[in-house]
Write an enzyme that holds these catalytic residues in place. Structure first.
Site, PDB file in Angstrom:
ATOM      1  N   ASP A  20       0.823  -1.212   0.000  1.00 45.90           N
ATOM      2  CA  ASP A  20       0.000   0.000   0.000  1.00 45.90           C
ATOM      3  C   ASP A  20       0.857   1.262   0.000  1.00 45.90           C
ATOM      4  OD1 ASP A  20       1.064  -0.360   2.470  1.00 45.90           O
ATOM      5  OD2 ASP A  20      -0.781   0.050   3.591  1.00 45.90           O
ATOM      6  N   HIS A 223      23.559   0.551 -20.100  1.00 49.17           N
ATOM      7  CA  HIS A 223      22.557   0.995 -19.131  1.00 49.17           C
ATOM      8  C   HIS A 223      22.790   0.362 -17.761  1.00 49.17           C
ATOM      9  CE1 HIS A 223      19.764   2.207 -22.661  1.00 49.17           C
ATOM     10  NE2 HIS A 223      20.541   3.201 -22.278  1.00 49.17           N
ATOM     11  N   ASP A 240      26.926   8.795 -15.792  1.00 48.57           N
ATOM     12  CA  ASP A 240      25.904   9.387 -16.666  1.00 48.57           C
ATOM     13  C   ASP A 240      24.761   9.783 -15.739  1.00 48.57           C
ATOM     14  OD1 ASP A 240      23.881   9.980 -18.467  1.00 48.57           O
ATOM     15  OD2 ASP A 240      24.246   8.231 -19.746  1.00 48.57           O
ATOM     16  N   ASP A 251      21.218  15.869 -18.794  1.00 48.79           N
ATOM     17  CA  ASP A 251      21.686  14.527 -19.136  1.00 48.79           C
ATOM     18  C   ASP A 251      23.166  14.640 -19.495  1.00 48.79           C
ATOM     19  OD1 ASP A 251      22.009  11.956 -19.988  1.00 48.79           O
ATOM     20  OD2 ASP A 251      20.728  12.115 -21.756  1.00 48.79           O
ATOM     21  N   HIS A 330      25.603   2.847 -30.226  1.00 52.47           N
ATOM     22  CA  HIS A 330      24.386   3.639 -29.995  1.00 52.47           C
ATOM     23  C   HIS A 330      24.422   4.917 -30.816  1.00 52.47           C
ATOM     24  CE1 HIS A 330      26.543   6.431 -27.298  1.00 52.47           C
ATOM     25  NE2 HIS A 330      27.058   5.386 -26.684  1.00 52.47           N
ATOM     26  N   HIS A 334      19.700  12.407 -28.690  1.00 55.37           N
ATOM     27  CA  HIS A 334      18.253  12.275 -28.498  1.00 55.37           C
ATOM     28  C   HIS A 334      17.747  13.621 -28.018  1.00 55.37           C
ATOM     29  CE1 HIS A 334      18.965  12.101 -24.120  1.00 55.37           C
ATOM     30  NE2 HIS A 334      19.916  11.221 -24.372  1.00 55.37           N
ATOM     31  N   HIS A 341      14.605  11.449 -22.565  1.00 56.31           N
ATOM     32  CA  HIS A 341      14.492  11.139 -23.997  1.00 56.31           C
ATOM     33  C   HIS A 341      13.187  11.796 -24.421  1.00 56.31           C
ATOM     34  CE1 HIS A 341      17.095   7.318 -23.212  1.00 56.31           C
ATOM     35  NE2 HIS A 341      17.801   8.424 -23.227  1.00 56.31           N
ATOM     36  N   GLU A 364      26.524  12.638 -27.426  1.00 59.54           N
ATOM     37  CA  GLU A 364      27.109  11.680 -26.492  1.00 59.54           C
ATOM     38  C   GLU A 364      27.786  10.496 -27.169  1.00 59.54           C
ATOM     39  OE1 GLU A 364      24.227   9.372 -24.228  1.00 59.54           O
ATOM     40  OE2 GLU A 364      22.590  10.469 -25.139  1.00 59.54           O
ATOM     41  N   TYR A 368      33.482   1.673 -26.455  1.00 62.89           N
ATOM     42  CA  TYR A 368      33.338   0.645 -25.419  1.00 62.89           C
ATOM     43  C   TYR A 368      34.059  -0.631 -25.846  1.00 62.89           C
ATOM     44  CZ  TYR A 368      29.555   3.972 -24.804  1.00 62.89           C
ATOM     45  OH  TYR A 368      28.832   5.144 -24.699  1.00 62.89           O
ATOM     46  N   ARG A 386      32.430   7.562 -22.358  1.00 64.76           N
ATOM     47  CA  ARG A 386      31.373   8.342 -23.024  1.00 64.76           C
ATOM     48  C   ARG A 386      31.463   9.764 -22.487  1.00 64.76           C
ATOM     49  NH1 ARG A 386      27.303   5.305 -22.313  1.00 64.76           N
ATOM     50  NH2 ARG A 386      26.226   6.177 -20.514  1.00 64.76           N
ATOM     51  N   GLU A 388      29.111  13.323 -22.681  1.00 68.27           N
ATOM     52  CA  GLU A 388      27.780  13.768 -23.111  1.00 68.27           C
ATOM     53  C   GLU A 388      27.480  15.175 -22.610  1.00 68.27           C
ATOM     54  OE1 GLU A 388      24.488  11.550 -21.374  1.00 68.27           O
ATOM     55  OE2 GLU A 388      23.176  12.197 -22.995  1.00 68.27           O
TER      56      GLU A 388
HETATM   57 MG    MG Z   1      22.929  10.314 -20.463  1.00 71.12          MG
HETATM   58 ZN    ZN Z   2      21.635  10.920 -23.082  1.00 74.35          ZN
END
Ligand code: MG
Ligand code: ZN
Length: 423
Positions: A20, A223, A240, A251, A330, A334, A341, A364, A368, A386, A388
């Site tokens: 609950d 991710h 990230d 982001d 990737h 975006h 996103h 970004e 890898y 990465r 970004e």
């Molecule tokens: Mg990001």
């Molecule tokens: Zn991003």
């Protein structure tokens, strides 16, 4: 909407977390965009058929419930604080439908979100059809409002950009605090905790998405959100993370050398990704397209993969055959806004859409190399980088909202070392 329209939009409800208890409320982005009314179970009605322009149906004031769950604006607040022309209790919505629908030619409504409301609307349209001899004419069209709405959301106003710049400043501070913890013996979750702490103490509601805090080879998992491993000196830490401020996301990804010094192999990969990112940012201008922004990164990254010995093939052929996808799998961008996103189409008439003033998006690129990649030299295995930033197109070029967050290798090392001197 044009004349003769009625739009019925549902806000978010509460989502069960367990038994609950519920997750903290987060308003539906479209509903927040149109109303700013960030309370559960509201419905907004917009009319261009001569009825009141903006009506809110909301949970009424209820002292007993408010004792448990906190303040509700109620119908009074909906008018006084949110500018509704009229407000009614949420329970009056269904009985209001005949009046709401009777004059409209076009109904704007998202089908499938609230099946109970959908059924009531369809039932009312049927009743109107059956009483056509009494003069009732149901709306001719049911239009999904999201196409127009998301087109609006795609272009950020100066007011939205002001919020996004403040969010970028909070994200800057959070990355700074996080980088200082990039030392062996600390854990990914400690870094995540300082991100959360900094986001909240500076007035944001928290992270705009699940923060990715990946040490070592975890940085090669795109991710990765477990964030539960110890950090090891001489590995990299990919963070990230961005805050959500007044509903708007930042982001940002940065990659830090744990302990404060890049190894030669890490630095080589890092500099390739940085060069790619700068090349992509240079491609951000009025009239360009996101595939062009992406291709600028692909070219630099692919040349870098060849230089590192990861690809044994000519540059043009590697690009043509997309061999780079083994190490860069990737996209580069975006849309960013109320959703990390964000809403908005990426094509127009089947073509990539041209960038125009107010469009905000990520840049970004990454590279890898998994820990078990026998194609890579041993010193390159387990490296993920990465970088970004959040870029908005302006009348005369672009503005990088997150530019102040360091990314030159020396500056990144310096941030990490600041933490060392505090130990
Ligand atoms: Mg990001
Ligand atoms: Zn991003």
């Amino acid at each position: 909407m044009g004349p003769g329209g009625v739009a019925i939009l549902c806000g978010a409800g509460l989502a069960t977390r367990s038994n609950d208890t519920e997750f903290r409320f987060r308003q539906d982005s479209d509903f927040h965009y149109l109303t700013g009314f960030d309370h559960p179970n509201a419905v907004a009605v917009f009319r261009t058929d001569g009825g009141p322009t903006f009506t809110l149906f909301v949970e009424p004031r209820d002292p007993a419930m408010e004792t448990w769950n906190g303040y509700r604006p109620g119908t009074e607040g909906a008018v006084a604080e949110y500018g509704a022309d009229e407000a009614h209790g949420r329970e009056e919505l269904h009985s209001s439908l005949p009046e709401l629908l009777k004059r409209s030619d076009r109904l704007f409504h998202v089908i499938g979100r609230n099946t109970e409301l959908d059924a009531r609307i369809i039932e009312n349209l049927e009743l109107m059809r059956r009483s056509s001899r009494a003069g009732a004419i149901p709306p001719e069209e049911i239009v999904d409002p999201r196409r127009a709405l998301h087109e609006m959301r795609l272009f950020k106003t100066p007011e939205e950009l002001a919020i996004l710049r403040r969010g970028a400043a909070i994200t800057h501070e959070a990355h700074h605090e996080a980088a200082k913890l990039a030392h062996g013996g600390n854990h990914e979750f400690e870094v995540e905790a300082v991100l959360d702490y900094t986001f909240r103490r500076r007035g944001s509601s928290g992270p705009a998405y699940g923060s990715i805090v990946g040490g070592g080879a975890n940085a090669t998992v795109l991710h990765y959100v477990q964030n539960n491993q110890p950090l090891k000196n001489d590995e990299l830490l990919l963070i990230d993370a961005g805050c959500e401020l007044e509903g708007y996301a930042s982001d940002v990804t940065r990659t830090y050398p744990i302990g404060g010094t890049f190894s030669p192999a890490q630095r080589a990969v890092y500099e390739i990704v940085l060069e790619a990112q700068l090349a992509s940012i240079e491609a951000c201008k009025f009239g360009a397209t996101l595939p062009e922004v992406h291709n600028a990164s692909v070219r630099v990254l692919t040349r870098g993969m060849i230089d590192l010995g990861l690809l044994d093939i000519g540059l043009e052929e590697a690009i043509e055959k997309e061999n780079y996808r083994r190490y860069y799998m990737h996209g580069t961008s975006h849309w960013i806004g109320l959703d990390v996103h964000d809403a908005g189409t990426y094509t127009e008439d089947g073509q990539p859409r041209q960038l125009a003033e107010g469009m905000l998006f990520s840049v970004e690129p990454g590279l890898y190399i998994t820990a078990d990649d026998e194609n890579a030299k041993p010193e390159l295995r387990g490296i993920g980088v990465r970088i970004e930033d959040d870029v908005v197109i302006t009348a005369d070029g672009y503005e990088n909202l997150t530019e102040s967050i360091p990314k030159e290798p020396g500056a990144v090392e310096a941030w990490v070392r600041e933490g060392q001197s505090e130990e």
